[in-house]
Design a protein around this motif. Structure first.
Motif, PDB file in Angstrom:
ATOM      1  N   ASN A  12      -7.791  -2.404 -13.771  1.00  0.00           N
ATOM      2  CA  ASN A  12      -7.406  -1.862 -12.474  1.00  0.00           C
ATOM      3  C   ASN A  12      -8.631  -1.168 -11.893  1.00  0.00           C
ATOM      4  O   ASN A  12      -9.653  -1.046 -12.561  1.00  0.00           O
ATOM      5  CB  ASN A  12      -6.241  -0.884 -12.633  1.00  0.00           C
ATOM      6  CG  ASN A  12      -4.975  -1.591 -13.056  1.00  0.00           C
ATOM      7  OD1 ASN A  12      -4.246  -2.110 -12.236  1.00  0.00           O
ATOM      8  ND2 ASN A  12      -4.718  -1.635 -14.359  1.00  0.00           N
ATOM      9  N   HIS A  13      -8.544  -0.708 -10.666  1.00  0.00           N
ATOM     10  CA  HIS A  13      -9.698  -0.132  -9.982  1.00  0.00           C
ATOM     11  C   HIS A  13      -9.422   1.327  -9.648  1.00  0.00           C
ATOM     12  O   HIS A  13      -8.408   1.639  -9.033  1.00  0.00           O
ATOM     13  CB  HIS A  13      -9.997  -0.925  -8.705  1.00  0.00           C
ATOM     14  CG  HIS A  13     -10.005  -2.401  -8.942  1.00  0.00           C
ATOM     15  ND1 HIS A  13     -11.075  -3.058  -9.493  1.00  0.00           N
ATOM     16  CD2 HIS A  13      -9.041  -3.332  -8.739  1.00  0.00           C
ATOM     17  CE1 HIS A  13     -10.789  -4.339  -9.606  1.00  0.00           C
ATOM     18  NE2 HIS A  13      -9.559  -4.526  -9.164  1.00  0.00           N
ATOM     19  N   TRP A  14     -10.349   2.201 -10.055  1.00  0.00           N
ATOM     20  CA  TRP A  14     -10.231   3.647  -9.837  1.00  0.00           C
ATOM     21  C   TRP A  14     -11.492   4.083  -9.121  1.00  0.00           C
ATOM     22  O   TRP A  14     -12.561   4.141  -9.722  1.00  0.00           O
ATOM     23  CB  TRP A  14     -10.060   4.373 -11.168  1.00  0.00           C
ATOM     24  CG  TRP A  14      -8.864   3.869 -11.918  1.00  0.00           C
ATOM     25  CD1 TRP A  14      -8.797   2.753 -12.712  1.00  0.00           C
ATOM     26  CD2 TRP A  14      -7.554   4.417 -11.896  1.00  0.00           C
ATOM     27  NE1 TRP A  14      -7.515   2.599 -13.192  1.00  0.00           N
ATOM     28  CE2 TRP A  14      -6.727   3.603 -12.709  1.00  0.00           C
ATOM     29  CE3 TRP A  14      -6.988   5.533 -11.282  1.00  0.00           C
ATOM     30  CZ2 TRP A  14      -5.385   3.860 -12.918  1.00  0.00           C
ATOM     31  CZ3 TRP A  14      -5.647   5.783 -11.492  1.00  0.00           C
ATOM     32  CH2 TRP A  14      -4.860   4.966 -12.291  1.00  0.00           C
ATOM     33  N   ILE A  15     -11.390   4.381  -7.819  1.00  0.00           N
ATOM     34  CA  ILE A  15     -12.577   4.617  -6.996  1.00  0.00           C
ATOM     35  C   ILE A  15     -12.415   5.921  -6.208  1.00  0.00           C
ATOM     36  O   ILE A  15     -11.469   6.073  -5.424  1.00  0.00           O
ATOM     37  CB  ILE A  15     -12.784   3.439  -6.015  1.00  0.00           C
ATOM     38  CG1 ILE A  15     -12.920   2.128  -6.785  1.00  0.00           C
ATOM     39  CG2 ILE A  15     -14.002   3.689  -5.126  1.00  0.00           C
ATOM     40  CD1 ILE A  15     -12.736   0.887  -5.939  1.00  0.00           C
ATOM     41  N   ASP A  27      -5.040  -5.254 -11.524  1.00  0.00           N
ATOM     42  CA  ASP A  27      -5.574  -5.436 -10.167  1.00  0.00           C
ATOM     43  C   ASP A  27      -4.971  -4.479  -9.139  1.00  0.00           C
ATOM     44  O   ASP A  27      -4.895  -4.798  -7.955  1.00  0.00           O
ATOM     45  CB  ASP A  27      -5.431  -6.885  -9.695  1.00  0.00           C
ATOM     46  CG  ASP A  27      -6.462  -7.793 -10.345  1.00  0.00           C
ATOM     47  OD1 ASP A  27      -7.529  -7.285 -10.730  1.00  0.00           O
ATOM     48  OD2 ASP A  27      -6.193  -8.990 -10.472  1.00  0.00           O
ATOM     49  N   ASN A  28      -4.542  -3.318  -9.592  1.00  0.00           N
ATOM     50  CA  ASN A  28      -4.122  -2.269  -8.664  1.00  0.00           C
ATOM     51  C   ASN A  28      -5.349  -1.420  -8.344  1.00  0.00           C
ATOM     52  O   ASN A  28      -6.260  -1.304  -9.155  1.00  0.00           O
ATOM     53  CB  ASN A  28      -3.028  -1.405  -9.304  1.00  0.00           C
ATOM     54  CG  ASN A  28      -1.794  -2.222  -9.601  1.00  0.00           C
ATOM     55  OD1 ASN A  28      -1.120  -2.687  -8.695  1.00  0.00           O
ATOM     56  ND2 ASN A  28      -1.510  -2.435 -10.877  1.00  0.00           N
ATOM     57  N   SER A  29      -5.366  -0.833  -7.162  1.00  0.00           N
ATOM     58  CA  SER A  29      -6.499  -0.015  -6.736  1.00  0.00           C
ATOM     59  C   SER A  29      -6.028   1.388  -6.390  1.00  0.00           C
ATOM     60  O   SER A  29      -5.133   1.551  -5.562  1.00  0.00           O
ATOM     61  CB  SER A  29      -7.178  -0.639  -5.514  1.00  0.00           C
ATOM     62  OG  SER A  29      -7.702  -1.904  -5.841  1.00  0.00           O
ATOM     63  N   ALA A  65      -3.856   4.753  -1.978  1.00  0.00           N
ATOM     64  CA  ALA A  65      -5.067   5.287  -1.349  1.00  0.00           C
ATOM     65  C   ALA A  65      -4.796   6.526  -0.500  1.00  0.00           C
ATOM     66  O   ALA A  65      -3.785   6.613   0.200  1.00  0.00           O
ATOM     67  CB  ALA A  65      -5.711   4.217  -0.477  1.00  0.00           C
ATOM     68  N   THR A 113      -2.241  -1.132  -3.632  1.00  0.00           N
ATOM     69  CA  THR A 113      -3.280  -0.171  -3.303  1.00  0.00           C
ATOM     70  C   THR A 113      -2.635   1.201  -3.121  1.00  0.00           C
ATOM     71  O   THR A 113      -1.690   1.344  -2.337  1.00  0.00           O
ATOM     72  CB  THR A 113      -4.025  -0.563  -2.012  1.00  0.00           C
ATOM     73  OG1 THR A 113      -4.664  -1.826  -2.229  1.00  0.00           O
ATOM     74  CG2 THR A 113      -5.073   0.469  -1.637  1.00  0.00           C
ATOM     75  N   ILE A 141      -7.608   4.610  -4.822  1.00  0.00           N
ATOM     76  CA  ILE A 141      -8.815   4.909  -4.050  1.00  0.00           C
ATOM     77  C   ILE A 141      -8.644   6.220  -3.288  1.00  0.00           C
ATOM     78  O   ILE A 141      -7.703   6.369  -2.495  1.00  0.00           O
ATOM     79  CB  ILE A 141      -9.110   3.768  -3.050  1.00  0.00           C
ATOM     80  CG1 ILE A 141      -9.223   2.428  -3.780  1.00  0.00           C
ATOM     81  CG2 ILE A 141     -10.364   4.070  -2.243  1.00  0.00           C
ATOM     82  CD1 ILE A 141      -9.216   1.221  -2.852  1.00  0.00           C
ATOM     83  N   THR A 155       0.830  -1.203   0.000  1.00  0.00           N
ATOM     84  CA  THR A 155       0.000   0.000   0.000  1.00  0.00           C
ATOM     85  C   THR A 155       0.864   1.252   0.000  1.00  0.00           C
ATOM     86  O   THR A 155       1.854   1.335   0.732  1.00  0.00           O
ATOM     87  CB  THR A 155      -0.895   0.019   1.256  1.00  0.00           C
ATOM     88  OG1 THR A 155      -1.694  -1.160   1.270  1.00  0.00           O
ATOM     89  CG2 THR A 155      -1.792   1.228   1.281  1.00  0.00           C
ATOM     90  N   ASN A 161      -1.619  -5.679  -7.842  1.00  0.00           N
ATOM     91  CA  ASN A 161      -2.230  -5.769  -6.514  1.00  0.00           C
ATOM     92  C   ASN A 161      -1.693  -4.748  -5.521  1.00  0.00           C
ATOM     93  O   ASN A 161      -1.671  -4.997  -4.322  1.00  0.00           O
ATOM     94  CB  ASN A 161      -2.096  -7.188  -5.944  1.00  0.00           C
ATOM     95  CG  ASN A 161      -2.662  -8.225  -6.882  1.00  0.00           C
ATOM     96  OD1 ASN A 161      -1.910  -8.944  -7.537  1.00  0.00           O
ATOM     97  ND2 ASN A 161      -3.976  -8.297  -6.976  1.00  0.00           N
TER      98      ASN A 161
END
Length: 130
Positions: free
Chosen positions: A109-112, A71-73, A50, A48, A75, A25, A46
């Motif tokens: 990937n994840h963009w939140i 699969d990176n986030s 944030a 994060t 956030i 992280t 993977n």
């Protein structure tokens, strides 16, 4: 005042070719007046990223480097006042002269809940490298 302009791979926060790094992280950092990019993920999965804040930076800010990352986030990050790097910085063919606060090269990937404000170029740029 981090990041070494013109030197490839010299970014304030950088995962470089780490492959799968479950549980890693980058969180709650302030990146202020970076001379080259902000949080860069390259060849790593993977991670994060944030609750970071980047202000008054040059070049793409929160980014995936070449499309081989998944699969990176990302956030709840805030990027504000993203400025251009001179042409051919860090190398010719890069697009940091028209920077985006969030530069996305792979949609897997994840963009939140991220926020981009005051980018010289685009707030979010999907430049798919697949």
């Amino acid at each position: 005042n981090m990041g070494q302009a013109g030197r490839l791979g010299r970014y304030p926060l950088h995962f470089h070719m780490s492959e799968c790094v479950h549980g890693s992280t980058l969180a709650k950092n302030v990146i202020y007046k970076s001379n080259q990019r902000c949080a860069v993920i390259h060849g790593s999965h993977n991670v994060t990223v944030a609750d970071n804040v980047a202000y008054d930076t040059k070049g793409h800010c929160f980014m995936l480097e070449d499309g081989g990352e998944w699969d990176n986030s990302f956030i709840g990050n805030l990027g504000a006042l993203t400025k251009a790097l001179p042409s051919c910085t860090p190398r010719c063919g890069e697009t940091d002269a028209r920077p985006s606060t969030f530069w996305i090269t792979n949609p897997a990937n994840h963009w939140i809940g991220n926020v981009a404000a005051g980018s010289r170029g685009m707030g979010v740029w999907f430049e798919l490298k697949l």
